[in-house]
Design a protein around this motif. Structure first.
Motif, short mmCIF file in Angstrom:
data_model
loop_
_atom_site.label_atom_id
_atom_site.label_comp_id
_atom_site.label_asym_id
_atom_site.label_seq_id
_atom_site.Cartn_x
_atom_site.Cartn_y
_atom_site.Cartn_z
N LEU A 64 -4.61 1.87 -0.06
CA LEU A 64 -4.59 2.39 1.30
C LEU A 64 -6.03 2.44 1.79
CD1 LEU A 64 -2.83 3.55 3.59
CD2 LEU A 64 -3.27 5.83 2.64
N PRO A 65 -6.45 1.45 2.61
CA PRO A 65 -7.85 1.37 3.06
C PRO A 65 -8.35 2.71 3.58
CG PRO A 65 -6.66 -0.56 3.79
CD PRO A 65 -5.63 0.36 3.17
N GLN A 70 -9.27 -0.68 -4.11
CA GLN A 70 -10.27 -1.31 -4.96
C GLN A 70 -11.07 -2.33 -4.14
OE1 GLN A 70 -7.28 -2.19 -8.26
NE2 GLN A 70 -9.09 -1.72 -9.49
N ASP A 71 -12.40 -2.25 -4.25
CA ASP A 71 -13.23 -3.18 -3.49
C ASP A 71 -13.30 -4.53 -4.20
OD1 ASP A 71 -15.03 -2.88 -5.60
OD2 ASP A 71 -16.35 -1.51 -4.51
N GLY A 78 -12.71 5.39 -1.67
CA GLY A 78 -11.87 6.04 -0.68
C GLY A 78 -11.97 7.56 -0.67
N PHE A 79 -11.41 8.15 0.35
CA PHE A 79 -11.41 9.59 0.60
C PHE A 79 -10.82 10.35 -0.58
CE2 PHE A 79 -9.34 13.29 2.79
CZ PHE A 79 -10.46 13.86 3.36
N GLY A 199 4.41 0.60 1.86
CA GLY A 199 3.63 0.58 3.09
C GLY A 199 3.12 -0.81 3.41
N ASP A 200 2.69 -1.54 2.37
CA ASP A 200 2.20 -2.90 2.58
C ASP A 200 3.30 -3.81 3.12
OD1 ASP A 200 -0.34 -2.30 1.75
OD2 ASP A 200 -0.07 -3.01 -0.31
N GLN A 201 4.52 -3.65 2.60
CA GLN A 201 5.63 -4.46 3.09
C GLN A 201 5.98 -4.10 4.53
OE1 GLN A 201 8.96 -4.20 0.41
NE2 GLN A 201 7.80 -4.99 -1.34
N ALA A 202 5.91 -2.81 4.87
CA ALA A 202 6.18 -2.38 6.24
C ALA A 202 5.14 -2.95 7.20
CB ALA A 202 6.21 -0.86 6.32
#
Length: 361
Positions: A64-65, A70-71, A78-79, A199-202
């Protein structure tokens, strides 16, 4: 008869007054010292296990950006990742000893309850059923969020109520689908839910125009938009249809560990409130602010109450900065998401938010 009664009454009152005058003045009540706080904490089985393996296991979102990803070098950022590292610094003395365990929506709760992870720090909402029915505790709120809608600019929409008859992409195994149904059904608005496993699929289905809108937490929508081909072609509608308090989830059977996780987050919030940064923490350990001396280990033995040493909060702050530093770097002005502090501003900010930590005393 009345005259006699009056004489008797006067005599009785006078006698009582004389008796009061002849009583000795009571001495001041002795001052009772307040009971001292315990010097040691209730043992935490989770803390013991973490120390034994020399590693803190944090359940995070698989990607989740801004929050957990992972970079290009494979390093987690991330936060939520920053908070996990702060916790590792507090309990193990080394932020690098935090290991991120990517978990999808369908497996996150089971992984925490089974002990696969020590804390679940990802976009998971505090709800009644999770708190009362699943044996979990939200240690504290690290991000105040709400569910919204992402749509294409070309639709020229100004509100979600204009989505009558629309297809809406939503992730399964989350509270988003129920919130979506509650919102539209309560307003008598017809819609079709396009339910995806992740979430990626959505997001991918929305980009492929399989649906007219994408609904999720507003933070997740901002993250999804940031990785689309043309982010400026999409807008988050102003409607906020739910309350989504996000934060670290822990098992309910270890209240001492809950305290450690809670107060590590509170330490970062208090540090921002008092102007303590990763760079200034060392100087403020022996500074003029008594609360910060207690927090950073320059005064008192508060770490013992958590089963930690006195420098636990100092290490948490210097691992990646205070709450504001983490926010700005990962999801705020210094990031690709550029989220506004909004509700996540300090209660004492010029534009007050909901962020508040109890005092350190």
């Amino acid at each position: 008869m009345l005259w006699r009664f009056g004489v008797v009454l006067i005599a009785v009152v006078g006698l009582a007054a004389c008796e009061r005058r002849t009583e000795p003045t009571p001495s001041a009540a002795p001052v009772v010292a307040s009971k001292a706080a315990p010097e040691t904490a209730t043992p935490s089985p989770t803390l013991k296990a973490v120390k034994a393996r020399g590693e803190l296991r944090c359940g995070v979102n698989p990607g989740l950006p801004g929050f957990a990803f992972q970079d290009n070098r494979g390093r987690w950022r991330g936060f939520n990742v920053a908070f996990c590292r702060a916790l590792a610094a507090a309990v193990l003395g080394d932020a690098s000893k935090a290991r991120m365990v990517p978990l999808g929506n369908e497996e996150r709760i089971a992984a925490l309850r089974s002990g696969q992870v020590d804390v679940l720090w990802r976009n998971t909402s505090w709800t009644f059923s999770r708190d009362a029915g699943q044996g979990l505790d939200m240690a504290a709120i690290s991000y105040f969020d709400g569910q919204g809608f992402l749509v294409r600019q070309t639709l020229n929409l100004t509100s979600a109520v204009e989505l009558s008859g629309a297809k809406v992409c939503v992730q399964a195994n989350a509270t988003s689908a129920q919130n979506l149904d509650d919102y539209f059904r309560g307003r008598g608005i017809a819609y079709t839910a396009v339910v995806l496993d992740s979430g990626d699929q959505a997001r991918a289905a929305y980009q492929a125009e399989r649906c007219d809108a994408f609904t999720a937490d507003i933070s997740a929508l901002a993250a999804a938009r940031s990785v689309m081909n043309n982010p400026a072609d999409h807008v988050i509608l102003p409607d906020v249809i739910s309350k989504e308090p996000l934060g670290p989830l822990v098992r309910q059977d270890d209240p001492a560990w809950t305290d450690i996780v809670r107060w590590t987050l509170f330490a970062l919030i208090l540090a921002e409130e008092h102007g303590v940064t990763a760079k200034t923490a060392k100087a403020m350990t022996d500074g003029s602010d008594p609360e910060m001396r207690r927090l950073l280990g320059g005064e008192g033995t508060f770490g013992r109450l958590l089963g930690l040493d006195s420098a636990w909060a100092y290490r948490a702050v210097t691992a990646g900065g205070n709450y504001g530093e983490i926010f700005d770097r990962e999801i705020g002005a210094g990031s690709a998401l550029k989220l506004d502090r909004g509700m996540n501003a300090l209660w004492s900010a010029q534009k007050p938010g909901l962020l508040y930590a109890p005092p350190m005393r």
